[in-house]
Write a protein that holds these residues in place. Sequence first.
Motif, short mmCIF file in Angstrom:
data_model
loop_
_atom_site.label_atom_id
_atom_site.label_comp_id
_atom_site.label_asym_id
_atom_site.label_seq_id
_atom_site.Cartn_x
_atom_site.Cartn_y
_atom_site.Cartn_z
N ARG A 247 -91.81 -44.11 45.65
CA ARG A 247 -92.48 -43.27 46.64
C ARG A 247 -93.91 -43.79 46.83
NH1 ARG A 247 -91.80 -40.64 42.11
NH2 ARG A 247 -89.93 -39.66 42.91
N GLU A 333 -85.71 -40.88 58.84
CA GLU A 333 -86.31 -40.25 57.66
C GLU A 333 -87.52 -41.04 57.16
OE1 GLU A 333 -83.62 -39.09 54.52
OE2 GLU A 333 -81.94 -38.96 55.93
N TYR A 337 -91.27 -39.54 56.74
CA TYR A 337 -91.94 -39.56 55.44
C TYR A 337 -93.32 -40.20 55.56
CZ TYR A 337 -92.94 -40.81 50.59
OH TYR A 337 -93.55 -40.96 49.36
N HIS A 340 -95.82 -37.89 57.13
CA HIS A 340 -96.26 -36.86 56.16
C HIS A 340 -97.30 -37.43 55.20
CE1 HIS A 340 -96.21 -33.70 53.16
NE2 HIS A 340 -95.87 -34.59 52.24
#
Length: 633
Positions: A247, A333, A337, A340
């Motif tokens: 991440r 997606e 992401y 965000h």
Amino acid sequence: MDDDDPVIISEKDFTPTPSTSPLPTDESVGAAEAAASRSSSDNGSGTETELSSSKMTVDTNDVDAADDLDIEPTPSARQIVSVGTESDSYAFTFHEEELNTILAKVPAGWKVCVISVVGAFRTGKSFLLSWFLRYLEENCVRKYDENDANAADDTNQDGKKWYERVQTLNQHEGSFDWRGGKERNTTGMWMWSEPYFLPRENGEEVAILLVDTQGMFDHETTVGLTAAIFGLSTLLSSYQIYNVDKRIQEDNLQQLALFSEYGRMAFEAEEKAAAMGVVESNEEGEGSNVNKDDGAEKADPKKAPFQKIQFLIRDWQNFDTEDETDIDGMEAEMQSYLDHVLAERAASDLKETREQITSCFEELSCFMMTHPGFAVIKNKYTGDTSQIDSLFMNLLDRYCQKVFDSKSLQPKTVRGRELSAVELCTYIKSYAQMFEEIGSHFPKAETMLDATSRANNANAVTLSITAYSDKMNTVAGPQSHDYHKPEDLALFHKEARKQALLAFDDMANFGSRKAIEEARDTVLQKLEKDYDVFVSLNSGRNPLLGFETYILPMAVAGISFILRWIADLTCSGWSQTCKASSDLLSHVYMAVFFFLVIVGSTKAKQISDLLDRVKAAIQLLANDGSRNQKNQS
């Protein structure tokens, strides 16, 4: 062009029409085969040289033999920046000869796209680049037979996808050096020795150069050196891939902001040099200013200095879709992401980090890849592609298509100008030498521990000095009116310093002991300087201060009056000597009287202060007397 020939900018470098691919032709292979045959028969060694219809394989350890045959060694990664020398294990060394050798293979006038991968060590950067090589081998522009007009197709006559035809990533068959395990593998910066050629959206063809960089935070490289490597990679890249694990964390963004700032500083330094008319000269003494570009866009100070950076998230585990073939849904997606992660934050430090990143890069994007399979991460893994997870391969296929898509292939630009290989070489040389020679002029890169410790120590210094000043101000500060004897003031200072150091020790308990001791010494030096100020303020309130200005004239006047009175009392009134002496003494004390009157009229405030000091002095003497009587009793 030989590797040792100087690189000279000429009008050819600005020719927009692409030249033919520099790959070997059948005639050149045949000539080399004949040369090898003659060499073998002359030496009688019986050495066999394997040749194919498209390239010749030569042992990379036998470069001299390759030179004798006038053929290129086996393609491999070449180190353009190394870390460490015999005298300095953290030295930053640029290898200009290796870079010149690679860029000399790009035809004159062709623009260059530099794709680099950066990130933490042991996160699969070299492994990814090896797959890029396999993709480019299948899709790059090659000189095929006249009837083969679809050289860049994703499938072959066997109907398989490009990655399905790859059986192994064995490094002996042409790959960046990689291996599984926990130890670092790549040091410095490495560029693939062979450029690849792909078509752009406008129909022109562009040379592709792949760059691998040393992994960050490998326990052996300083943060400053890591920043230099990251900064140089950012400067030379038109497409930079930031490899992160699982991440995008906040520390990834902070590191990117810090290291990209190093690249920005080098870029701005080069901009200043260009504005001053700095001209690079080649080895033959012919100067060429690569910044003098007809028709190029004028430098915009608000424009981001770097082109594209992409977060490549490895081992992603949180795709919402369960359909492994729904790559489009997964890409949606990915974008959500990234939006965000980069969304504006209220906290100032988080906001500034994101503003720093967005101001440095023209384009930011994100792509996610799942884990390739546990077999890949083992030390004994040798590159068997059948052991790689199928979803990873599907995502890899899509990712390679996106990276090398004709719309994504943007050549390296500087101030709006697309660079040829010759110009790129000049810029890289300039940037690398800047990091190599004057890197000490850049701000020192700090670890988060160092930065936190330094800030904590600074706060502790401020707190302790404030505590000391608050206590001493009540005793001898500017608002205090009482005078204290020097020994009493010294006792107050000792007590206030003790409390200040206790406040410092309570707070400065984080980081290296050396840094804490240095901060403590700073506190002690500051307290001593402040004490000197308080001593000066206290001395100014001494009631006896300045008495010598008035005592001496008054003493002269008093003595003159007494002597005149004695003279008048003892001497005869008929004596001229006594009369003259009396008149002289009278004139003396009268002169002193008028002097004091004049002083009193011009310094009324000082006279008032003097009277206050006399009163304070009497009280001080009375208090000392009573204290002595009590001590005797």
